[in-house]
Design a protein around this motif. Structure first.
Motif, short mmCIF file in Angstrom:
data_model
loop_
_atom_site.label_atom_id
_atom_site.label_comp_id
_atom_site.label_asym_id
_atom_site.label_seq_id
_atom_site.Cartn_x
_atom_site.Cartn_y
_atom_site.Cartn_z
N PRO A 163 36.68 27.65 88.86
CA PRO A 163 36.97 29.08 88.67
C PRO A 163 38.40 29.31 88.18
O PRO A 163 39.35 28.67 88.64
CB PRO A 163 36.77 29.67 90.07
CG PRO A 163 35.74 28.77 90.69
CD PRO A 163 36.09 27.39 90.19
N GLY A 164 38.53 30.20 87.20
CA GLY A 164 39.84 30.52 86.65
C GLY A 164 40.23 29.68 85.45
O GLY A 164 41.34 29.82 84.93
N VAL A 165 39.33 28.80 84.99
CA VAL A 165 39.58 27.97 83.82
C VAL A 165 38.63 28.38 82.70
O VAL A 165 37.46 28.67 82.95
CB VAL A 165 39.40 26.47 84.15
CG1 VAL A 165 39.48 25.62 82.88
CG2 VAL A 165 40.45 26.02 85.15
N PHE A 166 39.13 28.42 81.49
CA PHE A 166 38.32 28.75 80.33
C PHE A 166 37.15 27.77 80.21
O PHE A 166 37.34 26.55 80.29
CB PHE A 166 39.18 28.68 79.07
CG PHE A 166 38.46 29.01 77.79
CD1 PHE A 166 38.24 30.33 77.43
CD2 PHE A 166 38.03 28.00 76.95
CE1 PHE A 166 37.59 30.64 76.25
CE2 PHE A 166 37.38 28.30 75.76
CZ PHE A 166 37.15 29.62 75.42
N VAL A 167 35.94 28.29 80.05
CA VAL A 167 34.75 27.46 79.91
C VAL A 167 34.58 27.10 78.43
O VAL A 167 34.46 27.99 77.59
CB VAL A 167 33.50 28.19 80.42
CG1 VAL A 167 32.26 27.33 80.20
CG2 VAL A 167 33.65 28.55 81.90
N PRO A 168 34.60 25.81 78.08
CA PRO A 168 34.48 25.45 76.66
C PRO A 168 33.16 25.93 76.07
O PRO A 168 32.11 25.82 76.70
CB PRO A 168 34.56 23.91 76.68
CG PRO A 168 34.26 23.51 78.08
CD PRO A 168 34.72 24.63 78.95
N TYR A 202 30.99 27.74 86.80
CA TYR A 202 31.84 27.72 87.98
C TYR A 202 31.05 27.33 89.22
O TYR A 202 31.56 26.64 90.12
CB TYR A 202 32.48 29.09 88.21
CG TYR A 202 33.55 29.48 87.20
CD1 TYR A 202 34.05 28.58 86.27
CD2 TYR A 202 34.05 30.78 87.19
CE1 TYR A 202 35.01 28.95 85.36
CE2 TYR A 202 35.03 31.17 86.28
CZ TYR A 202 35.50 30.25 85.37
OH TYR A 202 36.46 30.63 84.46
N LEU A 203 29.81 27.77 89.29
CA LEU A 203 28.98 27.46 90.45
C LEU A 203 28.54 26.00 90.45
O LEU A 203 28.42 25.38 91.51
CB LEU A 203 27.76 28.38 90.47
CG LEU A 203 28.07 29.88 90.56
CD1 LEU A 203 26.80 30.70 90.45
CD2 LEU A 203 28.80 30.20 91.87
N LEU A 204 28.29 25.46 89.26
CA LEU A 204 27.89 24.06 89.16
C LEU A 204 29.08 23.12 89.30
O LEU A 204 28.94 21.98 89.75
CB LEU A 204 27.21 23.81 87.80
CG LEU A 204 25.95 24.62 87.49
CD1 LEU A 204 25.45 24.27 86.09
CD2 LEU A 204 24.87 24.38 88.53
N GLY A 205 30.26 23.58 88.85
CA GLY A 205 31.44 22.73 88.84
C GLY A 205 31.56 21.89 87.59
O GLY A 205 32.44 21.03 87.48
N TRP A 206 30.71 22.14 86.61
CA TRP A 206 30.75 21.40 85.36
C TRP A 206 30.03 22.17 84.26
O TRP A 206 29.28 23.11 84.54
CB TRP A 206 30.10 20.02 85.50
CG TRP A 206 28.65 20.06 85.95
CD1 TRP A 206 28.20 20.03 87.24
CD2 TRP A 206 27.47 20.14 85.12
NE1 TRP A 206 26.83 20.09 87.28
CE2 TRP A 206 26.35 20.16 85.99
CE3 TRP A 206 27.27 20.20 83.75
CZ2 TRP A 206 25.05 20.24 85.51
CZ3 TRP A 206 25.96 20.29 83.27
CH2 TRP A 206 24.87 20.30 84.14
N THR A 207 30.28 21.77 83.03
CA THR A 207 29.54 22.27 81.89
C THR A 207 29.25 21.11 80.96
O THR A 207 29.96 20.10 80.97
CB THR A 207 30.33 23.36 81.14
OG1 THR A 207 29.50 23.97 80.16
CG2 THR A 207 31.55 22.78 80.45
N GLU A 208 28.20 21.23 80.18
CA GLU A 208 27.90 20.20 79.20
C GLU A 208 28.57 20.57 77.88
O GLU A 208 28.43 21.69 77.38
CB GLU A 208 26.39 20.07 78.98
CG GLU A 208 26.03 18.95 78.03
CD GLU A 208 24.54 18.70 77.94
OE1 GLU A 208 24.09 18.30 76.85
OE2 GLU A 208 23.84 18.90 78.95
N PHE A 209 29.32 19.63 77.35
CA PHE A 209 30.05 19.86 76.10
C PHE A 209 30.06 18.58 75.29
O PHE A 209 30.45 17.52 75.78
CB PHE A 209 31.48 20.31 76.39
CG PHE A 209 32.32 20.54 75.16
CD1 PHE A 209 32.14 21.68 74.38
CD2 PHE A 209 33.26 19.61 74.74
CE1 PHE A 209 32.89 21.90 73.23
CE2 PHE A 209 34.01 19.80 73.60
CZ PHE A 209 33.83 20.95 72.84
N HIS A 210 29.62 18.68 74.07
CA HIS A 210 29.62 17.53 73.15
C HIS A 210 28.91 16.33 73.76
O HIS A 210 29.35 15.19 73.64
CB HIS A 210 31.04 17.17 72.75
CG HIS A 210 31.15 16.56 71.37
ND1 HIS A 210 30.99 15.21 71.14
CD2 HIS A 210 31.40 17.11 70.15
CE1 HIS A 210 31.15 14.95 69.86
NE2 HIS A 210 31.39 16.10 69.23
#
Length: 266
Positions: A68-73, A52-60
């Motif tokens: 914030p408020g969204v499921f993190v894959p 949430y702090l970064l605004g992104w996640t690495e996935f695949h």
């Protein structure tokens, strides 16, 4: 700006296992966005998910926007994408894919980009019941031309997709209700309960998806759902009761179990 050593020390004291990596990412985020590093660190120490702090996640292998408020894959869900990609590769035409309970849209995005890199385009749509998730998924999926609909499961999908979906991705909530309180605080306190709570045995939403999926899937179409190892056999039983051929696949490397239901060809 806070010295790197101070950031690492604060994160480590708060119990962050990968304090050095998180410090590097937070410092980069503050530099790129102009955010106050001290405030980012304070929020992380208080338990706010790093993504949430970064605004992104690495996935695949790609960056997926999250808010914030969204499921993190989860990284283990990449196995579901790999299983779906294998099924899509076996299809003679470009498949129609729908990602329901899509959250950030990560599954559909990863599948579309994986297959596009192989010259195998797909027709993709997604749905979610949470407005915040829909907005986030649109950020990820609109650039690749995939619509995201707001509503409960299949309800918002256009009628012309009925009976034509070849691959249905459904990362449904599967945590039993009584187990929510035992989840890590990052998930329990920050992610929407609708993305976590699967009812008494964790399979309530799965049952609803299976009950409607046969109408929406094309003959020979596939439904893929992430599961726990213990839920796999009951899930296959539910699929069988609704006329699907059910099986499970497991990845020891990712600690992931995926249940796959296939609609008969006729």
């Amino acid at each position: 700006m806070m010295p790197t050593g101070d950031v690492v020390a604060r994160l480590r004291a708060a119990g962050c296992v990968f304090a050095e990596d998180e410090a590097r990412l937070l410092i980069a985020a503050a530099t790129e966005t102009g955010a106050d590093l001290a405030e980012l660190v304070a929020q992380r120490v208080s338990g706010t998910p790093l993504e949430y702090l970064l605004g992104w996640t690495e996935f695949h292998g790609m960056r997926v926007a999250v808010v914030p408020g969204v499921f993190v894959p989860r990284q283990r869900t990449a196995f579901l994408v790999d299983e779906a990609a294998d099924l899509a590769r076996a299809m003679p035409t470009h498949p129609i894919v729908v990602d329901i309970c899509c959250g950030s849209g990560a599954l559909g995005l990863a599948l579309a980009k994986t297959l596009a890199a192989e010259g195998r385009p797909i027709e993709l749509a997604a749905t979610d019941i949470e407005p915040t998730a829909v907005e986030c998924a649109r950020r990820n999926l609109t650039p690749i031309g995939a619509p995201v609909y707001e509503g409960d499961l299949f309800e918002p999908l256009p009628c012309e997709l009925c009976g034509r979906i070849n691959i249905l991705l459904a990362n449904t909530p599967y945590v039993p209700s009584e187990m929510i309180s035992r989840m890590p605080p990052e998930a329990r306190d920050h992610e929407p309960r609708t993305a976590l709570d699967g009812g008494p045995d964790g399979l309530d939403i799965f049952r609803r998806v299976v009950a409607a999926a046969r109408t929406w899937l094309a003959p020979g179409g596939h439904l893929l759902v992430e599961s726990t190892e213990a839920q796999a056999m009951p899930s296959i039983g539910i699929l069988t009761a609704h006329g699907f051929t059910g099986r499970s696949a497991e990845s020891d490397q990712l600690y992931s179990t995926v249940v796959i239901g296939t609609k008969p060809d006729a």
